[in-house]
Design a protein around this motif. Structure first.
Motif, PDB file in Angstrom:
ATOM      1  N   LEU A   1       0.834  -1.205   0.000  1.00  0.00           N
ATOM      2  CA  LEU A   1       0.000   0.000   0.000  1.00  0.00           C
ATOM      3  C   LEU A   1       0.867   1.252   0.000  1.00  0.00           C
ATOM      4  N   VAL A   2       0.547   2.187  -0.870  1.00  0.00           N
ATOM      5  CA  VAL A   2       1.173   3.517  -0.886  1.00  0.00           C
ATOM      6  C   VAL A   2       0.048   4.539  -0.804  1.00  0.00           C
ATOM      7  N   PHE A   3       0.175   5.485   0.133  1.00  0.00           N
ATOM      8  CA  PHE A   3      -0.857   6.498   0.375  1.00  0.00           C
ATOM      9  C   PHE A   3      -0.259   7.863   0.054  1.00  0.00           C
ATOM     10  N   ASN A   4      -0.760   8.520  -0.995  1.00  0.00           N
ATOM     11  CA  ASN A   4      -0.241   9.830  -1.406  1.00  0.00           C
ATOM     12  C   ASN A   4      -1.328  10.893  -1.280  1.00  0.00           C
ATOM     13  N   THR A   5      -1.055  11.931  -0.507  1.00  0.00           N
ATOM     14  CA  THR A   5      -1.949  13.083  -0.406  1.00  0.00           C
ATOM     15  C   THR A   5      -1.350  14.230  -1.202  1.00  0.00           C
ATOM     16  N   HIS A   6      -2.107  14.750  -2.152  1.00  0.00           N
ATOM     17  CA  HIS A   6      -1.669  15.881  -2.964  1.00  0.00           C
ATOM     18  C   HIS A   6      -2.579  17.078  -2.692  1.00  0.00           C
ATOM     19  N   VAL A   7      -1.964  18.236  -2.398  1.00  0.00           N
ATOM     20  CA  VAL A   7      -2.717  19.447  -2.061  1.00  0.00           C
ATOM     21  C   VAL A   7      -2.286  20.580  -2.978  1.00  0.00           C
ATOM     22  N   HIS A   8      -3.260  21.286  -3.514  1.00  0.00           N
ATOM     23  CA  HIS A   8      -2.993  22.471  -4.338  1.00  0.00           C
ATOM     24  C   HIS A   8      -3.691  23.670  -3.706  1.00  0.00           C
ATOM     25  N   PHE A   9      -2.915  24.712  -3.420  1.00  0.00           N
ATOM     26  CA  PHE A   9      -3.465  25.965  -2.889  1.00  0.00           C
ATOM     27  C   PHE A   9      -3.093  27.098  -3.828  1.00  0.00           C
ATOM     28  N   ARG A  10      -4.085  27.926  -4.146  1.00  0.00           N
ATOM     29  CA  ARG A  10      -3.819  29.140  -4.919  1.00  0.00           C
ATOM     30  C   ARG A  10      -4.534  30.299  -4.241  1.00  0.00           C
ATOM     31  N   GLY A  11      -3.750  31.294  -3.836  1.00  0.00           N
ATOM     32  CA  GLY A  11      -4.298  32.467  -3.184  1.00  0.00           C
ATOM     33  C   GLY A  11      -4.077  33.703  -4.028  1.00  0.00           C
ATOM     34  N   LYS A  12      -5.156  34.442  -4.270  1.00  0.00           N
ATOM     35  CA  LYS A  12      -5.060  35.704  -5.000  1.00  0.00           C
ATOM     36  C   LYS A  12      -5.116  36.840  -3.991  1.00  0.00           C
ATOM     37  N   MET A  13      -4.105  37.702  -4.017  1.00  0.00           N
ATOM     38  CA  MET A  13      -3.948  38.740  -3.003  1.00  0.00           C
ATOM     39  C   MET A  13      -4.766  39.973  -3.360  1.00  0.00           C
ATOM     40  N   LYS A  14      -5.698  40.277  -2.506  1.00  0.00           N
ATOM     41  CA  LYS A  14      -6.634  41.379  -2.725  1.00  0.00           C
ATOM     42  C   LYS A  14      -5.891  42.715  -2.817  1.00  0.00           C
ATOM     43  N   GLY A  15      -6.113  43.432  -3.938  1.00  0.00           N
ATOM     44  CA  GLY A  15      -5.521  44.755  -4.093  1.00  0.00           C
ATOM     45  C   GLY A  15      -4.070  44.749  -4.531  1.00  0.00           C
ATOM     46  N   PHE A  16      -3.483  43.573  -4.797  1.00  0.00           N
ATOM     47  CA  PHE A  16      -2.092  43.491  -5.249  1.00  0.00           C
ATOM     48  C   PHE A  16      -2.045  43.332  -6.760  1.00  0.00           C
ATOM     49  N   SER A  17      -1.043  43.937  -7.365  1.00  0.00           N
ATOM     50  CA  SER A  17      -0.860  43.831  -8.807  1.00  0.00           C
ATOM     51  C   SER A  17       0.613  43.569  -9.112  1.00  0.00           C
ATOM     52  N   PRO A  18       0.917  42.968 -10.265  1.00  0.00           N
ATOM     53  CA  PRO A  18       2.308  42.663 -10.608  1.00  0.00           C
ATOM     54  C   PRO A  18       3.105  43.930 -10.878  1.00  0.00           C
ATOM     55  N   LEU A  19       4.354  43.967 -10.439  1.00  0.00           N
ATOM     56  CA  LEU A  19       5.268  45.029 -10.823  1.00  0.00           C
ATOM     57  C   LEU A  19       5.747  44.772 -12.246  1.00  0.00           C
ATOM     58  N   PRO A  20       6.026  45.820 -12.997  1.00  0.00           N
ATOM     59  CA  PRO A  20       6.504  45.603 -14.374  1.00  0.00           C
ATOM     60  C   PRO A  20       7.879  44.928 -14.386  1.00  0.00           C
ATOM     61  N   GLY A  21       8.046  43.992 -15.300  1.00  0.00           N
ATOM     62  CA  GLY A  21       9.338  43.325 -15.428  1.00  0.00           C
ATOM     63  C   GLY A  21       9.639  42.411 -14.256  1.00  0.00           C
ATOM     64  N   LEU A  22      10.863  41.907 -14.236  1.00  0.00           N
ATOM     65  CA  LEU A  22      11.315  41.046 -13.154  1.00  0.00           C
ATOM     66  C   LEU A  22      12.122  41.844 -12.144  1.00  0.00           C
ATOM     67  N   GLN A  23      12.090  41.412 -10.893  1.00  0.00           N
ATOM     68  CA  GLN A  23      12.774  42.110  -9.806  1.00  0.00           C
ATOM     69  C   GLN A  23      13.793  41.173  -9.160  1.00  0.00           C
ATOM     70  N   GLU A  24      14.747  41.779  -8.463  1.00  0.00           N
ATOM     71  CA  GLU A  24      15.784  40.982  -7.812  1.00  0.00           C
ATOM     72  C   GLU A  24      15.288  40.412  -6.489  1.00  0.00           C
ATOM     73  N   PHE A  25      15.561  39.119  -6.292  1.00  0.00           N
ATOM     74  CA  PHE A  25      15.341  38.466  -5.006  1.00  0.00           C
ATOM     75  C   PHE A  25      16.684  37.875  -4.590  1.00  0.00           C
ATOM     76  N   TRP A  26      17.168  38.267  -3.404  1.00  0.00           N
ATOM     77  CA  TRP A  26      18.496  37.865  -2.955  1.00  0.00           C
ATOM     78  C   TRP A  26      18.417  36.540  -2.201  1.00  0.00           C
ATOM     79  N   VAL A  27      18.868  35.487  -2.846  1.00  0.00           N
ATOM     80  CA  VAL A  27      18.879  34.159  -2.236  1.00  0.00           C
ATOM     81  C   VAL A  27      19.826  34.130  -1.044  1.00  0.00           C
TER      82      VAL A  27
END
Length: 485
Positions: free
Chosen positions: A275-301
């Motif tokens: 027996l193999v038991f796999n639970t798969h969950v998908h969540f998608r949240g849309k942020m109220k009042g937020f919009s994409p910034l133009p182009g790509l931005q830097e994220f410092w890993v």
């Protein structure tokens, strides 16, 4: 009460005293200034139910069984819109006891989630990678096994889930159907969010793949009971022994075709598995009042490495608190009336591990009370995080290696000798802009207070919280906004 406070939770490794005190603290958060101990009796069998169980014990051995269809059988794709509507309906018309059950299960899931998150974080501390975990999915998966277990495994699982049952009497035993039904209500309370126009901002889908070796027959009551946790349960059979790696690939391809989510299961299946038991969950949240910034931005890993990623930005009045002593800040961004995204930002990215250990623990609720409204401009990466882990590995690291091992009593799943090969939890967590909505009226206006700039452009933590059930549905660490956890 004193007797209960003195007892232990056995293999869960946490004293019941600590659990009850934590439940009382969370109850205070969920219900204002009123603090009380959560009523476990709402989750256990009633006296009348126990009498029925005693009469039907002999019938348990005669429960109808079925052989799962082959994995090659044609399967309709998942309709996530329909799944969301089912959850919304589950949250409508809840009675007072139903809401209390949902809050109780939500808080128990929080504590188990904190423990598993800590274990998962410690296991990955050497790499410092991304992490995303769903406390409700972990709780639901283990509660599903409880539904299929008999003693001593059932008693051990009940202790791990956080409910005392030391006398082992029927009226102190968890009713698995009540637990899974209450968990479904917590999920429904989360997704039943929307603006004045009623548009859905949150999507939450749970799918269980139940894979068996050929010839294994599953008990129908067990599989039907799983529908309370996951509306889509897919029992399928395939050869798990000849080539375990190939079997794992087939299971992943099957779930990918059915869901389209692209989440991978934890690698490897034991050759002697049935027996193999796999639970798969998908969540998608849309942020109220937020919009994409133009182009790509830097994220410092890290201090010397950056990546270019899409970022979202919103201006308005948000709940915020900065802890100068421990060098981190918390910002609460609402998804709707009762659900929110909590963003935890270390003031120095090298302090991420220390802040994580400080924030994601049982007194999580204490600092949430310190949040206060503030005019802000918040910028956060658009997220598409994927995480997979094997709960058996986490249980082993938490010093519970035999709980779902070869000697586990899972006779309510099948009359055969079940050997669990893997208990996978896979999460796809997405954070997006609410493209159809302009910034809210709370946005900064000329002459208004100066907005505090908060930009999450370096590693941070997040949580998804719903206040009616006081439930944390997701906990995570972002070290790369588009990474595999």
């Amino acid at each position: 009460t004193q007797k209960v406070l003195r007892s232990e939770m056995g293999p869960a490794g946490v004293t019941l005293r600590a659990t009850v005190l934590c439940l009382a603290a969370w109850a205070g958060l969920a219900t204002g200034d009123r603090v009380y101990i959560h009523p476990f009796h709402l989750l256990v069998y009633s006296k009348s139910s126990c009498e029925q169980l005693e009469k039907s014990t002999a019938e348990t051995l005669k429960e109808p069984t079925f052989t799962p269809a082959p994995i090659q059988a044609q399967t309709a794709p998942v309709d996530e819109g329909a799944l969301r509507q089912q959850l919304v309906l589950a949250a409508e018309g809840l009675e007072a006891d139903d809401k209390l059950r949902a809050a109780t299960v939500g808080m128990l899931a929080n504590f188990l989630g904190f423990r598993m998150y800590k274990t998962l974080s410690e296991a990955g501390s050497a790499t410092g990678g991304a992490l995303v975990l769903s406390p409700t999915a972990v709780f639901g998966t283990l509660a599903s096994f409880y539904l299929g277990a008999s003693d001593p495994t059932a008693h051990e699982l009940q202790a791990l889930l956080g409910v005392p049952g030391e006398d082992r009497g029927c009226t102190s035993r968890l009713d698995g159907h009540k637990v899974l039904s209450a968990l479904r209500a917590t999920q429904g309370l989360l997704v039943a969010q929307g603006g004045a126009d009623g548009r859905a901002r949150l999507l939450l889908s749970t799918v269980v793949g139940l894979f068996t070796a050929p010839g294994v027959r599953l008990k129908q009551p067990f599989v039907q009971g799983l529908a309370l946790f996951a509306p889509v349960v897919l029992p399928r059979s395939l050869d798990l022994s000849a080539d375990p790696e190939l079997a794992a690939e087939k299971m992943d391809r099957f779930l990918q075709a059915v869901t389209g989510w692209g989440t991978d299961s934890p690698a490897g299946v034991a050759a002697d598995s049935t027996l193999v038991f796999n639970t798969h969950v998908h969540f998608r949240g849309k942020m109220k009042g937020f919009s994409p910034l133009p182009g790509l931005q830097e994220f410092w890993v890290d201090n010397s490495t950056s990546v270019s990623v899409p970022m979202l930005s919103g201006t308005g009045t948000f709940q915020h608190w900065s802890d100068a002593q421990n060098n981190f800040s918390v910002t609460r961004v609402p998804f709707g009336d009762s659900a929110c995204l909590l963003l935890v930002q270390p003031h120095c990215s090298t302090h991420l591990d220390r802040v994580e250990a400080l924030v994601f623990q049982h007194d999580f609720s204490s600092w949430m009370k310190l949040l206060s409204p503030r005019a802000m401009r918040v910028t956060v990466p658009q997220l598409a995080l994927r995480g997979s882990y094997d709960l058996q590995d986490l249980l082993a690291q938490a010093k519970l290696p035999t709980l779902l091992g070869a000697k586990a009593n899972l006779g309510r799943i099948s009359g055969a000798d079940i050997r669990v090969g893997k208990v996978g939890n896979s999460v796809l967590f997405e954070l997006q802009a609410d493209d159809e909505e302009q910034p809210t009226e709370s946005a900064q206006r000329p002459g208004g207070p100066e907005a505090l700039e908060v930009t999450l452009s370096s590693p941070f933590l997040f949580a998804v919280y719903e206040r009616h059930a006081a439930a944390l549905h997701f906990l995570g660490r972002v070290t790369h906004p588009l990474s595999v956890a």
